[in-house]
Design an enzyme around this catalytic site. Sequence first.
Site, PDB file in Angstrom:
ATOM      1  N   HIS A 182       0.811  -1.230   0.000  1.00 42.73           N
ATOM      2  CA  HIS A 182       0.000   0.000   0.000  1.00 42.73           C
ATOM      3  C   HIS A 182       0.835   1.266   0.000  1.00 42.73           C
ATOM      4  O   HIS A 182       0.307   2.352  -0.186  1.00 42.73           O
ATOM      5  CB  HIS A 182      -0.926  -0.009   1.226  1.00 42.73           C
ATOM      6  CG  HIS A 182      -1.983  -1.056   1.126  1.00 42.73           C
ATOM      7  ND1 HIS A 182      -3.299  -0.759   0.847  1.00 42.73           N
ATOM      8  CD2 HIS A 182      -1.921  -2.409   1.229  1.00 42.73           C
ATOM      9  CE1 HIS A 182      -3.991  -1.873   0.787  1.00 42.73           C
ATOM     10  NE2 HIS A 182      -3.177  -2.896   1.027  1.00 42.73           N
ATOM     11  N   ASP A 198       3.054   9.426  -0.971  1.00 42.50           N
ATOM     12  CA  ASP A 198       1.894   8.640  -0.553  1.00 42.50           C
ATOM     13  C   ASP A 198       1.706   7.529  -1.574  1.00 42.50           C
ATOM     14  O   ASP A 198       1.749   7.807  -2.780  1.00 42.50           O
ATOM     15  CB  ASP A 198       0.645   9.537  -0.529  1.00 42.50           C
ATOM     16  CG  ASP A 198      -0.237   9.276   0.674  1.00 42.50           C
ATOM     17  OD1 ASP A 198      -0.206   8.146   1.181  1.00 42.50           O
ATOM     18  OD2 ASP A 198      -0.958  10.192   1.102  1.00 42.50           O
TER      19      ASP A 198
HETATM   20  C1  GDG Z   1      -2.147   3.760   3.400  1.00 41.76           C
HETATM   21  C2  GDG Z   1      -1.154   4.463   2.444  1.00 41.76           C
HETATM   22  C3  GDG Z   1      -2.889   4.331   0.636  1.00 41.76           C
HETATM   23  C4  GDG Z   1      -9.140   9.517   8.216  1.00 41.76           C
HETATM   24  N1  GDG Z   1      -9.606  10.183   9.295  1.00 41.76           N
HETATM   25  C5  GDG Z   1     -10.725   9.555   9.672  1.00 41.76           C
HETATM   26  C6  GDG Z   1     -10.943   8.491   8.801  1.00 41.76           C
HETATM   27  N2  GDG Z   1      -9.957   8.491   7.920  1.00 41.76           N
HETATM   28  C7  GDG Z   1      -9.832   7.576   6.779  1.00 41.76           C
HETATM   29  C8  GDG Z   1      -9.958   8.338   5.481  1.00 41.76           C
HETATM   30  C9  GDG Z   1      -9.284   7.387   4.517  1.00 41.76           C
HETATM   31  C10 GDG Z   1      -8.226   6.731   5.377  1.00 41.76           C
HETATM   32  O1  GDG Z   1      -8.550   6.985   6.742  1.00 41.76           O
HETATM   33  C11 GDG Z   1      -6.838   7.274   5.103  1.00 41.76           C
HETATM   34  O2  GDG Z   1      -6.370   6.692   3.908  1.00 41.76           O
HETATM   35  P1  GDG Z   1      -5.146   7.272   3.077  1.00 41.76           P
HETATM   36  O3  GDG Z   1      -5.100   6.513   1.791  1.00 41.76           O
HETATM   37  O4  GDG Z   1      -5.356   8.718   2.850  1.00 41.76           O
HETATM   38  O5  GDG Z   1      -3.843   7.096   3.968  1.00 41.76           O
HETATM   39  P2  GDG Z   1      -3.097   5.947   4.888  1.00 41.76           P
HETATM   40  O6  GDG Z   1      -3.838   5.689   6.141  1.00 41.76           O
HETATM   41  O7  GDG Z   1      -1.699   6.449   5.044  1.00 41.76           O
HETATM   42  O8  GDG Z   1      -3.113   4.616   3.997  1.00 41.76           O
HETATM   43  C12 GDG Z   1      -1.911   5.251   1.381  1.00 41.76           C
HETATM   44  C13 GDG Z   1      -3.719   3.526   1.615  1.00 41.76           C
HETATM   45  O9  GDG Z   1      -2.923   2.850   2.588  1.00 41.76           O
HETATM   46  C14 GDG Z   1      -4.555   2.488   0.872  1.00 41.76           C
HETATM   47  O10 GDG Z   1      -3.748   1.640   0.142  1.00 41.76           O
HETATM   48  O11 GDG Z   1      -3.760   5.136  -0.148  1.00 41.76           O
HETATM   49  O12 GDG Z   1      -1.010   5.834   0.452  1.00 41.76           O
HETATM   50  O13 GDG Z   1      -0.267   5.314   3.159  1.00 41.76           O
HETATM   51  O14 GDG Z   1     -10.170   6.410   4.067  1.00 41.76           O
HETATM   52  O15 GDG Z   1     -11.299   8.613   5.226  1.00 41.76           O
HETATM   53  N3  GDG Z   1     -11.998   7.672   8.896  1.00 41.76           N
HETATM   54  C15 GDG Z   1     -12.874   7.916   9.907  1.00 41.76           C
HETATM   55  N4  GDG Z   1     -12.718   8.933  10.811  1.00 41.76           N
HETATM   56  C16 GDG Z   1     -11.659   9.773  10.724  1.00 41.76           C
HETATM   57  O16 GDG Z   1     -11.528  10.714  11.530  1.00 41.76           O
HETATM   58  N5  GDG Z   1     -13.961   7.138  10.022  1.00 41.76           N
END
Ligand code: GDG
Length: 425
Positions: A164, A371
Site C-alpha cells: 500500500h 503517498d
Molecule cells: C495507506 C497508504 C494508501 C481519516 N480520518 C478519519 C478516517 N480516515 C480515513 C480516510 C481514509 C483513510 O482513513 C486514510 O487513507 P489514506 O489513503 O489517505 O492514507 P493511509 O492511512 O496512510 O493509507 C496510502 C492507503 O494505505 C490504501 O492503500 O492510499 O497511500 O499510506 O479512508 O477517510 N476515517 C474515519 N474517521 C476519521 O476521523 N472514520
Amino acid sequence: MPKTIIVSNRLPVQVNHNAEGITYKPSAGGLATGLGSIYKEKDNIWIGWPGLYLDDEADKKQVAEDLNKENMHPVFLTPDEIKDFYEGFSNETLWPTFHYFMQYAKYNPHNFEVYKTVNEKFCQAILEFATPGDTIWIHDYQLLLLPLQVRNHLPKSSIGFFQHIPFPSYEVFRLLPWRKELLMGMLGADLVGFHTYDDMRHFLSSVNRLAGYSNAHGQVDLPNRKVVVDSFPMGIDYQKYADSANSKGAIKRMERYKLSMHDTKLLLSIDRLDYSKGIPQRLKAFEMFLKENPEYIEKVSLMIILVPSRDKVEKYQELKEEIDLLVGRINGNYGKISWTPIHYFYRTFPLEALSAFYRMAHVGFVTPMRDGMNLVCKEFVASRFDHKGVLILSELAGAAQELSNALIINPTDTHEMANAIKQGL
Ligand code: GDG
C-alpha cells in the site's frame, strides 16, 4: 468452498481494554477503508493484530471469540514485539525508507530478527485456517517476509501480496542491510501488486539488480515458478461516499457547522498524523497565502483533521509538537474574535461528520511528500457528487497519476501551494 484469507498487520477494528471491559470500534486508515467489505463475505477471514497488548488469557479468548463471529482472527503480540517489530522495524526502518525519508531510518539487526519472528507468527495463524484452493492475500510492508514463509509451508497455495505504500527506487532500497531477504520474501507470492506503475518498475529493478532475476512484461522467472508483478491503483466505494455526503445526517451536520463558521470558505485536509503527509509544509503554505492575500483574512479557514498515529514513535511525537507550534503561531498572528484561521482537530470523526466536512469544503487540500495512493482525495471527489469544488493534490501522491484534473502541486514549493489555494478559491 475456497475462501479468501486477508492478512494484514492490523485488523480493521480497534480493540480497547478499559474499565468498562473490552470494546471494539472500526479503525481509521486506508487499508480498513479499502478492504472493508470483502472479508465479511461468506467464509472469508481477516487475520491481523487487534492493536493492543492483552496479558490475560481469558481476555485473549474473549477477543478471539468476539472477532471470529465477525470473520476476523487476532494475532496477539507481546510488548517487545510491538516495540521491535511494529514501532521499530516496520515504522522506524521500512516506513521512512519506502517514503524517501532515509535520514529517519534506523538499522537495528535485533529489530529485523523480531520482524522475522512476528512474520512467522502470522504464518502460523494462516496455517490454522488455510485449506487447499484458498487464496491468501497478504498486505503491506509489515509482512514482506510472509509470502515466502507461507510458500515454504504450502508450496501449492495461491498467494497475492499488495503493497500500500510506495516502493522506492533501487538507489534507496539498496540502503537496507536486509534488502535481498525482503525481496525474496515478497517473491514468495504468485502476484505482487503496487498502486502505481512507477512502484512496480522500482520493485522490478531491485529484483533484477539485487536478486539477479530479470523480467519480461512484469513477469519474473524464478527457477521453479513465475511471479507476476503489476500495478493496481486502489479505488474507493464511490457510492458509499456519495450517498453518505447526501444523507440527512450529513446535511444536518453541515448546516450546523456552516452556521458556527459564519459561511467562510473552507479548505479541508484529513490525514493520519505522519511526516510523509507534508503537514508542516501545508500549514506554511496557508500562512504564506494569508500573508500575501490579506483580502482573504476572515473569509477563508483551513480545517485540518489529524488522526493520531504511531504516537510512541519519536519522529511522530516531534512532528506533533511542530504542528502544534505552527498552528498556534498562525492562529495567534492572524486570528480574530470572530474568525479562526485554522480549525485543528487531533482525533477521529464518524463517517457522517467526515462526509459533512467533505461536502461543505470548497477546496480539498492534499499535499503529501510521498503517498502510495491517498484515498482522502478520492473520497473528497466522490462526496462532491454535485461536481463543485476544487482539489489541490501533490504530484507525489499515487492518486495524482489518476486525478490529473486536480491542481497538481509540488509539496516542497510553498509558493506554488499558496498560489494554488488562491486559484482554487
Ligand atoms: C495507506 C497508504 C494508501 C481519516 N480520518 C478519519 C478516517 N480516515 C480515513 C480516510 C481514509 C483513510 O482513513 C486514510 O487513507 P489514506 O489513503 O489517505 O492514507 P493511509 O492511512 O496512510 O493509507 C496510502 C492507503 O494505505 C490504501 O492503500 O492510499 O497511500 O499510506 O479512508 O477517510 N476515517 C474515519 N474517521 C476519521 O476521523 N472514520
